[in-house]
Design an enzyme around this catalytic site. Structure first.
Site, short mmCIF file in Angstrom:
data_model
loop_
_atom_site.label_atom_id
_atom_site.label_comp_id
_atom_site.label_asym_id
_atom_site.label_seq_id
_atom_site.Cartn_x
_atom_site.Cartn_y
_atom_site.Cartn_z
N ASP A 86 -6.31 10.14 -11.15
CA ASP A 86 -6.48 9.79 -12.60
C ASP A 86 -5.86 8.60 -13.21
OD1 ASP A 86 -7.69 12.00 -13.36
OD2 ASP A 86 -6.05 13.28 -13.15
N GLU B 244 -0.67 13.54 -19.55
CA GLU B 244 -1.61 14.41 -18.97
C GLU B 244 -0.85 15.24 -18.12
OE1 GLU B 244 -4.92 12.85 -16.45
OE2 GLU B 244 -5.48 14.75 -15.73
N GLY C 198 -9.08 4.02 6.02
CA GLY C 198 -8.59 5.25 6.45
C GLY C 198 -7.38 5.05 7.51
N CYS D 89 -9.74 -2.86 4.19
CA CYS D 89 -8.48 -2.44 5.12
C CYS D 89 -8.89 -1.91 6.41
CB CYS D 89 -7.82 -1.34 4.44
SG CYS D 89 -5.95 -1.35 4.53
N HIS E 13 -7.02 -3.54 -1.07
CA HIS E 13 -8.05 -2.76 -1.27
C HIS E 13 -8.43 -3.18 -2.88
CE1 HIS E 13 -7.05 0.68 1.00
NE2 HIS E 13 -6.09 0.23 1.38
N GLU F 263 -10.71 -2.36 -4.64
CA GLU F 263 -11.26 -1.31 -5.49
C GLU F 263 -10.12 -0.60 -6.35
OE1 GLU F 263 -10.49 -1.04 -2.30
OE2 GLU F 263 -9.78 1.20 -1.67
#
Ligand code: GLN
Length: 540
Positions: A73, A143, A356, A383, A509, A511
């Site tokens: 999140d 949250e 991974g 990665c 990473h 992303e």
């Protein structure tokens, strides 16, 4: 005392209602009105962080700039608000108890019995306030994971009750609940919402705003019913209808007046109407693509929709930027062999090999990379994806027979990927990888430099293995260039093959850093290259 306002987002009836998206949307709307916000996630499990859980248990583990391994999140929070989160933005029961027990051993509570109330709840409140006490935020939005009524959520709801008692209207609760549609009765049902609010009331917390997830619009009568049974004015009952895209939710909640209601309840000025022009422009591009491009995502958790969350979202951002819809084809790397790779990847315009851990599916990833390299299909390795590209190139271009990463073959004659020196003495698994943002200097004469347009960047990491610098010159001479290097530690961060339309492997990473406001340049460029590849292959 700072005058930060605290908003808690709780969930009722069932999990998976999209609390993370509602929380991120609240932050976005308040930010668009000119307020500073930060968003925090509470996870009521005993793990200290999600870093030790596999994707089947937990989905993706999201890594922050400061190297915290956190709940996915936090990725939504950053993608929506474009503001970095940190370790303080993700709190788990494991971390709370660890802190309290460490204090107890240290003698901080000497003479006292250490109890859930007040010691655990005090530590929970301290975690809520840590971000507010920096004085940097008008709103801290927290949250609370899980569903009210769960045993493990109870200390958090109690801490919220105490916060409200202390802070009055500087602290409000937004309760997200489900209003199911019963097809047989052709009716929306409010009873589960009534029950979940009752559960909150039993714990001494009256929700201030009720956001109802629903597949149908809530009529006036349903809103009235919820208002009556749940003690909130009708203006505080909001619908959150199923949306076409998560990125629609801030606009839908703006139409419901969620931000306005929050400002009224917390006594904050309503002055500016939220300016979401850039967001709307992004959505316009997202929803009106001029074409479709098909890209393979090769990984071993492809059947799990949350395992590669940030990669999928980065593709959405990069697709919108290129005004093209990205159709991601998830390919299980375990199924790929040299014999079937051309059938499995036929017609796809780009191949991304995922990050991974562990040996499963490694040879399939290597086959996919070889196929991309030889057929000049755009390739992006992240990665482990970069590490496999190094192995493939070593084995098949440089003739290093049985080259491998020592993660998978400790006795390989060519350990082209090896464990990092400072990882060798580490036994503990939690939080011990190379984590978080490190600098990377980019070679000016490279494709990646033309993509970033700058020489010094910072990207986030999560790994134990690295390119083995013993092979640096050999790779460079053979045509795979180390074009991004950590200037302090001399570690390889990016590899590219200049004699290929788009072949880039990165140890970090990217992303984790793609947001709506700033789609990651590597993803944008990769998608562009895939579009070009699809055009050139269809014209052949
Ligand atoms: N398993 C590899 C390493 O630890 C790659 C990690 C990753 O892809 N995040 O170095």
């Amino acid at each position: 005392m700072s005058d930060t306002k605290y908003i808690f987002v709780t969930g009722g009836v069932t999990s998976s209602l999209g609390k993370g998206i509602i929380t991120a949307s609240i932050a976005k709307l308040l930010q668009a009105r000119g307020f500073s916000t930060t968003t925090q996630k509470i996870d009521p499990y005993i793990n200290v962080d999600p870093g030790t859980m596999n994707p089947y248990e937990h989905g993706e583990c999201y890594v922050t700039e400061d190297g915290a391994e956190t709940d996915l999140d936090l990725g939504h929070y950053e993608r929506f608000s474009n503001v970095h989160t940190s370790q303080a933005n993700n709190v788990t029961t494991g971390r709370i108890y660890q802190t309290v027990i460490n204090k107890e051993r240290h003698g901080d509570y000497l003479g006292k019995t250490v109890q859930v109330i007040p010691h655990i709840t005090d530590e929970i409140k301290r975690s809520f306030k840590i971000l507010g006490d920096t004085g940097r935020y008008d709103f801290v939005i927290t949250e609370v994971g899980g569903t009210v009524g769960d045993i493990e959520s109870l200390p958090y709801v109690e801490a919220i009750r105490q916060m409200r008692f202390e802070l009055g209207n500087s602290c409000i609760v937004v309760h997200l609940t489900l209003v199911p549609y019963l097809a047989a009765a052709e009716e929306l049902k409010t009873k589960p919402t009534q029950h979940s609010v009752k559960t909150m009331l039993e714990a001494g917390v009256q929700p201030d705003i009720i956001v109802c997830r629903s597949e149908k619009h809530l009529g006036e009568n349903i809103r009235q019913k919820i208002s009556l049974f749940c003690n909130v004015p009708i203006s505080s009952v909001m619908e959150s209808i199923d949306a076409e895209s998560i990125y629609d939710v801030p606009l839908l909640m703006r139409d419901e007046g969620l931000d306005e209601e929050i400002l009224k309840k917390t006594g904050m000025p309503l002055a500016n109407f939220p300016d979401l022009t850039n967001w709307e422009n992004f959505l316009r591009k997202l929803k009106n693509p001029k074409g479709v491009v098909n890209i393979a995502l090769v990984g071993k958790y492809v059947e799990l929709k949350d395992a590669y969350k940030s990669i999928l979202e980065s593709f959405i951002h990069a697709g919108a930027e290129n005004e093209c819809s990205v159709k991601v084809h998830s390919i299980q790397s375990e199924n790929i062999t040299d014999d079937n790779v051309s059938d499995l990847l036929k017609g796809l315009s780009g191949i991304l090999v995922a990050p991974g851990f562990g040996e499963r599916g490694i040879e399939g990833k290597i086959s996919a990379i070889g196929y991309a390299r030889k057929n000049r299909i755009p390739f992006f390795g992240i990665c482990l994806g970069m590490q496999c590209a190094v192995v493939e190139f070593g084995r098949n271009v440089m003739g290093l027979k049985d080259a491998h990463s020592t993660e998978f073959n400790a006795d390989t004659p060519y350990p082209v990927i090896d464990i990092m020196e400072d990882q060798k003495s580490i036994d503990d698994k939690g939080g011990t990888m190379r984590l978080g943002a490190y600098p990377c200097r980019i070679e000016k004469d490279s494709i990646v430099y033309s993509i970033y347009g700058e020489e010094n960047v910072r990207e986030r990491h999560r790994h134990r293995y690295e390119f083995n610098n013993k092979y640096l010159d050999d790779y460079s001479n053979a045509g795979m260039k180390p074009v991004g290097i950590n200037p302090n530690e001399n570690l390889v961060e990016m590899m590219e093959i200049p004699d290929h339309p788009w072949f880039v492997g990165v140890q970090f990473h990217p992303e984790y850093k793609s947001t709506v406001a700033r789609p990651h340049p590597l993803f944008v460029s990769f998608v562009k290259a895939c579009i070009e590849h699809s055009k050139s292959s269809s014209s052949q």
